[in-house]
Design an enzyme around this catalytic site. Sequence first.
Site, short mmCIF file in Angstrom:
data_model
loop_
_atom_site.label_atom_id
_atom_site.label_comp_id
_atom_site.label_asym_id
_atom_site.label_seq_id
_atom_site.Cartn_x
_atom_site.Cartn_y
_atom_site.Cartn_z
N MET B 76 0.84 -1.20 0.00
CA MET B 76 0.00 0.00 0.00
C MET B 76 0.88 1.26 0.00
SD MET B 76 -3.13 -1.01 0.04
CE MET B 76 -3.79 -2.67 0.07
N GLY B 77 1.99 1.19 0.73
CA GLY B 77 2.87 2.36 0.80
C GLY B 77 2.52 3.30 1.94
N LEU B 78 1.98 2.73 3.01
CA LEU B 78 1.66 3.50 4.23
C LEU B 78 0.84 4.76 3.96
CD1 LEU B 78 5.16 3.19 5.98
CD2 LEU B 78 3.04 2.01 6.62
N CYS B 136 6.93 -2.75 8.46
CA CYS B 136 6.42 -2.71 7.10
C CYS B 136 7.55 -3.04 6.12
CB CYS B 136 5.85 -1.33 6.78
SG CYS B 136 5.38 -1.16 5.05
N GLY B 223 -1.76 -13.96 4.75
CA GLY B 223 -2.70 -15.05 4.49
C GLY B 223 -2.18 -16.39 4.97
N SER B 272 -6.08 -10.09 6.65
CA SER B 272 -6.48 -10.45 5.28
C SER B 272 -7.74 -11.31 5.23
CB SER B 272 -5.34 -11.21 4.59
OG SER B 272 -4.11 -10.55 4.77
#
Lengths: 310, 310, 282, 282
Positions: B76-78, B136, B223, B272
């Site tokens: 997502m890129g935070l 992350c 997952g 997830s």
Amino acid sequence: MVYLAAGVPLKNPTILAAGVLGTTGASMARMIQNGAGGVVTKSIGPIPVYGHANPSMITLAADGGKGQVYGYLNAMGLPNPSYDAFRQEIDFVKSKEKVHAPVIASIFGGDVKDFVAVAEGLIPSKPDAFELNVSCPHAKGYGADIGSQPCQVEEITAAVKNAVGIPVWVKLTPNVANIKEIGLAAQAGGADAVVAINTVRGMAIDIHSGWPVLGNRSGGLSGPAVKPVAVKCVYDLYDTLEIPVIGVGGISCWEDMVEMMMAGASAVQIGSAVYANDNIFADVWAGVQQFMKENGFAFDELIGMAHRRK
Amino acid sequence: MVYLAAGVPLKNPTILAAGVLGTTGASMARMIQNGAGGVVTKSIGPIPVYGHANPSMITLAADGGKGQVYGYLNAMGLPNPSYDAFRQEIDFVKSKEKVHAPVIASIFGGDVKDFVAVAEGLIPSKPDAFELNVSCPHAKGYGADIGSQPCQVEEITAAVKNAVGIPVWVKLTPNVANIKEIGLAAQAGGADAVVAINTVRGMAIDIHSGWPVLGNRSGGLSGPAVKPVAVKCVYDLYDTLEIPVIGVGGISCWEDMVEMMMAGASAVQIGSAVYANDNIFADVWAGVQQFMKENGFAFDELIGMAHRRK
Amino acid sequence: MSDVSNNKGNGKENNSCQCFSRGFPVNAKIIETIDETNTRKRTLLFDRSFENMSPGNFCMLWIRGVDEIPLGCSYENGVTFQTVGSATNALFELKVGDSVGLRGPFGNPFTLPKSGEKALIIAGGIGAAPLAPLAEKSKEIGADVTIILGARSEADMIFEERFSKTGNVLLTTDDGTKGRKGFVTDVLAEQDLTKFDKIYVCGPEMMMKFVMKILIEKDALSKAEFSMERYFKCGIGVCGACCMDTLGVRVCKDGPVFKAEMLVDSEFGKYHRDASGKRIPY
Amino acid sequence: MSDVSNNKGNGKENNSCQCFSRGFPVNAKIIETIDETNTRKRTLLFDRSFENMSPGNFCMLWIRGVDEIPLGCSYENGVTFQTVGSATNALFELKVGDSVGLRGPFGNPFTLPKSGEKALIIAGGIGAAPLAPLAEKSKEIGADVTIILGARSEADMIFEERFSKTGNVLLTTDDGTKGRKGFVTDVLAEQDLTKFDKIYVCGPEMMMKFVMKILIEKDALSKAEFSMERYFKCGIGVCGACCMDTLGVRVCKDGPVFKAEMLVDSEFGKYHRDASGKRIPY
């Protein structure tokens, strides 16, 4: 056509991975007959090892266990009869004219001395290359304990290179913060190629008893579940190293091999996927060849293609 | 009954994981209504971030893609609006009497100063705890770049602890050679708990074009595929630390939660798995409660049970 | 956007390891491009159809090397878009033979009318894209379809012909270059809504806001469904970037089509969030 | 081996995430133990049956905290073993109500006879375990079954009664305490093998070696199948620990039942490998 991977002339770029059907010369010969372009032996050490208690390998499956297997956990414990007893297994493969393909000897040890002793001990059987197992995730004092330390990787690689006149590959563990450092150490030590990846540290617990399922309590994860991890490692290593990268981790169909090559692999190894398909090598290579034909690719074009998409 | 996890009184021991449905107060409130015993916000930083280009999350499925999804890759890129704009989202959850449950604010930064600024900036909204994102896997200079260095983890943890009067959890990355070191650093810094694990570094390449699929090229794997990795990390951390371990990684059914608790988790986070089931929290907790009832277990008995099977 | 593989044998490919469920992009080659207007509104038809697409579904279209964006499915095998930013401009550059990555169909579709029911479709600008297949499906089912089709001007109007084959079309443009001068709301205001069983709306949020106002006044809101648009990140209901206040519903999974009543007292018409999650007022 | 869960609702459990295909151990509770002899040869019956077990299949039985070992399936829901080492001794300690982990059924089973065919079953010692269900299945099919059942002495003989219900049983013991004194090979040598359509053999490898010698002499090898035993590690055909020379076949997956002809010129009767992979001569 011969596929030259890091000095080893393969029949085709699909190689039987270490630790899978590599205990006997006969099973390795069988995998060559089934289409493997080369075979890596079971990891061999300086003295006989009997391995961990069972269960030593279990499957993990999707769809509540009724679906396709997407992963495997194993902790064999590096069982091997030592190099003295193992030479005859390599000799067996080498003796089969009809099925000749390169035999890469996987070796392990606790220190430089061990590695050199095992390598020199196997040389009489004329392996086509050595693969240094500095990446087994579940053997105290061996494997990843060594393979997570760049200095040791470089020293061992250099020592084996210096002791033998054949190509040396170094198999890397993904269980590090930065696999590039380890790859650079192998390259600095004179490795002809790196092989990525060994299994990912993992564990499963039986909820009905509370016992860890593997005899060794924890082990290494393989199969489709780790393919994205392997693809990333291969991609990073291709970016960083000048020596070839051989891709391994979760390849179970031709698309997986194409993906691994696009990440930067010059050849691939296949292991756990023999669980579902004895002819996996022939099937994967046939699929890749058709893909290349349909899309007009040269083999070398696929290698690292993802790096050129910017 | 209230489940006290590292100083946070949970409605039940299933917590919404960071980065999942945590961008808005309304979605977090909805997950609480759907059974979450607590929620962790999207990771919040010092300035607005717009994140990576899409695709930012893809699924991986067994059985040639037709089977059940066994993994996810995301980068997502935070993305976050910064703490100033995010306070109102926490305020929203806090304002809902009917759905009150603890809100844990996930925060990130590039250095100690950042972390402290963000923590202090969110304090007016009265979060029940902070979760430090030092894990992350796909944000240069943030997350795992910091979280793989024990000294930085200890320093940041201590600084945030010192700045705020509420519990501080530290979320760890599995992408290190030895997660125990990082956990010990967090404990030394005064962390009230560690949360394990964040995603595993991974990548997928589209073989039809050669392009990496994620906009960020690579990302983090989550997952079922990473559950064995998470179970092993939780098991090792429970062995080593005195502070509680909160388990996260691939939990998608009640059996997974039991397994994670037997490995050593005092509570779990689920992320997830909302992909397949909006009511995953209620379903998982109901299943665990029935399992405890059928087998006559106290909740605390399950925590770390695998360590007592020797 | 070079496409290095051909799609011979989709069947085979759909059985392949890389057709990772609907959450993994499959390769789709452009077989036709149709300029719906001379104002950069274009339809792309692909060499593969969406699996059981229902009107109202959307797909995530990946322009390799650029971005992935949500687009409403305007055909079984196609999408229709207008250029509004870098991604759609890059998409506009693609030619027949180029390919993209496609995921979907995704999302909650429109509730189809029953045979004999009267359906009113209210389309504004590019919002007509997901409504055209709805109109066609509704007619096929045997519903009686009326369409209010609005646009800024004649040059911006799409699918007039498609809609006209499905029922009675009431045209309106802001500048009067086509149909009645004014807004869809002006036409809507004059309708007797009691005779309609279902009302479907898609268009600019401000347009939909005023449509809702009229539907409330005419006590017709309970018959209506609106198709929403928000910034999507994951597109599969996990990240939460597209959630709407105050119910916390996901436009990508609980929507994009919502019962109009669910949007009352929501952020609808008031604000949306940008890629950072910051609220942007209308 | 404390069993912390009960198996109420196996069905549910089989749908659960922890019933990970046949490659992941499922929980099985012992509901009955039967001492087949007074020489530590015991049958364990479980609260669940193997899924579509065929005679000749084996399972991997996990004695938690000790080891996991391969055992031939002697019943739809049971195994029969003799104590030979730490794992089987630990297994012998288990009581009704205790539980174990079970994987399977695995492996290549016996080729069943057709109705009306004549089947000869040659069982030595504990080798009778996988052959008893074969005899029962063969009778059920309508084959005519003859069994040569051998053991060291009466006290070591198992399943005499089970076999006797399926056909004509020829008994032999080394010490003559039961049936004819001698070896199964002595009895076999006197049979007219031309009248048998299928021959099935399981027992100590030395016994099977001499059986094979006779079958070759009597030109009956092509009718015969042998069930082999080797050291198993993974049990699922991946690790290769159980591979036999010179074909490289896996006893756990290509076997344990092999056409006798596949064993000619193999390591059969000559040597096997220990857990390290070292060759151990017989």
